[in-house]
Enzyme design. Sequence first.
Site, short mmCIF file in Angstrom:
data_model
loop_
_atom_site.label_atom_id
_atom_site.label_comp_id
_atom_site.label_asym_id
_atom_site.label_seq_id
_atom_site.Cartn_x
_atom_site.Cartn_y
_atom_site.Cartn_z
N GLY A 135 2.82 -49.95 32.14
CA GLY A 135 1.97 -48.97 32.83
C GLY A 135 0.67 -48.75 32.09
CB ILE A 175 0.50 -45.49 27.63
CG1 ILE A 175 -0.02 -44.15 28.18
CG2 ILE A 175 0.52 -45.48 26.10
CD1 ILE A 175 0.87 -42.95 27.91
NE ARG A 232 8.59 -37.21 27.53
CZ ARG A 232 7.27 -37.14 27.31
NH1 ARG A 232 6.73 -37.76 26.28
NH2 ARG A 232 6.51 -36.43 28.11
CD GLU A 238 10.30 -35.01 20.65
OE1 GLU A 238 9.53 -34.15 21.11
OE2 GLU A 238 10.11 -36.21 20.80
CG HIS A 258 6.01 -35.48 21.15
ND1 HIS A 258 7.08 -35.30 21.99
CD2 HIS A 258 5.06 -36.11 21.89
CE1 HIS A 258 6.78 -35.79 23.19
NE2 HIS A 258 5.56 -36.28 23.15
C1 DGY Z 1 3.02 -36.62 27.43
O1 DGY Z 1 1.98 -36.20 27.96
O2 DGY Z 1 4.01 -36.94 28.10
C2 DGY Z 1 2.99 -36.71 25.96
O3 DGY Z 1 4.22 -37.02 25.44
C3 DGY Z 1 2.42 -35.44 25.38
O4 DGY Z 1 1.95 -35.68 24.12
#
Ligand code: DGY
Length: 328
Positions: A158, A160, A240, A269, A287
């Site tokens: 995707g 990122i 995640r 977390e 994070h």
């Molecule tokens: C998100 O936007 O999902 C990120 O993990 C936040 O830092």
Amino acid sequence: MNIRPNVYVTRMLPEAAIDLLAAHCDVEVNPEDRVLERVELLEKVKGRDAVISLLTDTIDDEILVAAGPQCKIFANYAVGFNNIDLSAATKRGVVITNTPDVLTDATADLAWTLLFATARRVVEAEKFLRDGKYQGWGPMLLLGLDVTGKTLGIIGSGRIGSSFASKAKGFNMKVVYNDIAANPEFEAATGGVFTDKERLLQQADFVSLHVPLLPSTHHLMSDKEFSLMKKTAILINTSRGPVVDEKALARALKNGEIWGAGLDVFENEPAVDPDLLECANTVLLPHVASATIETRTNMGLIAVRNILNIFSGKPPITCVNPAVLQAE
Ligand code: DGY
């Protein structure tokens, strides 16, 4: 907008976002810099027209009911929305929005930070120096691994994943990737080659995860996957935490099945598995992938604009349950 919607913000956000919101809405912001307890959240959302929630807030049917039928939108301050029961929101006619795009590069940049920090043992080396252990240059001192020219394995093609992989060009890396299907856009942007997961794990020197958390991606990386990786490979996770089986990762690191790991996210977390904390060959961050001043401000502005649009009769910019809008 002829009414001033009543909006609750579950935690302090960058000033520009709160200022824009306050110019048009009656706003209450959680004044304490902490995640609200469940009972507090249930109480605070009551009677609101809109809520800005965070990835640390669990938004389920009980919260939506507590907010009440007048509540039109939960604007989630994150690109991920696995903290929200989307089908409950859709059933109750509540729009859910997220904050994509503006955090793509910041998150990809941090994945690179983790990759280099792990491969070149940056954190360990800096601590070594600060601890007063540096006695001069040494031919065997803190040897890491090369990055340039290596093979980069991307799981999740995707926004990122694509940004992260396209930055590999400067390091002359071969890019292989896996997803539920081949992604021509990703290939055009990165030169990446679609590869099945097993072969990717066998070939890659660096494996970086960029998938959303779904039932199908829970523990996507576990004992079997680590056993397929090179002993010199490094795992990077900025997606995640539960995508990685943390216990299995700690075992793989301790047994030398893989060389290292750079992690920005964890299964539970803010807790971090004690076994992982014991592994020297890890870089562990709290994070912070999207944590730049510019990105966090832009995330806030998108969340606010989504709310303002809803109350001005315009479509939200980044709705993740568009079925709600069609039902209107
Ligand atoms: C998100 O936007 O999902 C990120 O993990 C936040 O830092």
